[in-house]
Design an enzyme around this catalytic site. Structure first.
Site, short mmCIF file in Angstrom:
data_model
loop_
_atom_site.label_atom_id
_atom_site.label_comp_id
_atom_site.label_asym_id
_atom_site.label_seq_id
_atom_site.Cartn_x
_atom_site.Cartn_y
_atom_site.Cartn_z
N SER A 138 33.84 -23.50 3.61
CA SER A 138 33.26 -23.21 4.92
C SER A 138 31.82 -22.77 4.72
CB SER A 138 34.04 -22.11 5.63
OG SER A 138 33.36 -21.64 6.78
N TYR A 151 38.80 -14.08 5.81
CA TYR A 151 38.57 -15.53 5.81
C TYR A 151 37.29 -15.85 5.05
CZ TYR A 151 37.40 -20.20 7.48
OH TYR A 151 37.06 -21.53 7.54
#
Length: 251
Positions: A138, A151
């Protein structure tokens, strides 16, 4: 990585980026195996896309990974591409003890699950030509979104893991690619209707074009993610972190 003629296993392939990749690779002439936790969604994928195989897999469960490995080895011994896409993203309040469970689940799925998949499936890949591991990280691996601290941390760890993995498997002829999405319009974090997120079709088109143009790439970074990926090098890190912190405050 060649873009056709592969046998590809995609985790988290029943929705979002995973399903989009499955459809796209299938259309480009690859044998695709979609892995996911929910059998009803796997059945839908199989019904809607004849030729795509499916397999039940919970990457947070080591026994499920072992079963999937044996099933894939039997049904698709020519497997040469593993795409580690499965992941979860949930908000946490670090002042709330109840958020610890979210953090632990996130690590078990995003990081430990991916590492276990690599250990389980690498022995199958090293025997194949054109072997590839694609880890979906990400842009938040490079500048965190404070509302999802664990995350971000798992994706930063996955970036580092991919760097080490690439070095260790180079002599075995396995290519390692890190796919670095920005926010994309999927159900992850409820972004499916967000104007701030990149349309899924646009992301898939750009990512696949980059992969075709740079078959030896170490990272696939679409333009919407590039300014975040390079923020530290470009001196924009603090500004972006402040912007993301402001976005959190406005939620």
């Amino acid at each position: 990585m060649k873009t056709s003629g592969n046998t590809i296993l995609i985790t988290g392939g029943t929705s979002g980026i995973g399903l989009g990749l499955a459809r796209t690779f299938h259309e480009q002439g690859n044998q695709v195996i979609v892995a996911g936790r929910r059998q009803e969604l796997l059945d839908e994928v199989a019904a809607e896309h004849p030729g795509i195989d499916t397999i039940a897999l919970d990457i947070a469960d080591p026994e499920s990974i072992a079963r999937a490995r044996e099933a894939v080895a039997t049904r698709h011994p020519q497997l040469n591409v593993l795409i580690n896409n499965a992941g979860i993203q949930l908000p946490e309040s670090l002042l709330d003890p109840g958020s610890l469970e979210v953090a632990e689940d996130t690590i078990a799925t995003n990081l430990l699950g991916t590492i276990r998949m690599v250990y389980a499936f690498l022995p199958l890949l090293v025997d194949q030509s054109d072997a590839v591991v694609i880890n979906v990280s990400s842009a938040l691996a490079f500048v965190p979104f404070p509302i999802t601290p664990t995350y971000n941390a798992t994706k930063a760890a996955l970036h580092s893991f991919s760097e080490s993995l690439r070095v260790q498997v180079a002599a075995a002829g396995v290519q390692v690619i890190e796919l670095v999405p920005p926010g994309v319009r999927t159900t992850l974090m409820g972004q499916q209707d967000s104007e701030d997120a990149m349309p899924l079709a646009d992301f898939l088109t750009e990512a696949m074009d980059l992969l075709a143009a740079e078959p030896d790439a170490k990272e696939i970074v679409v333009e919407r993610a590039r300014f975040i990926r390079d923020a530290q090098a470009n001196g924009n890190y603090d500004d972006l972190l402040a912007m993301f912190s402001g976005a959190e405050a406005g939620r």
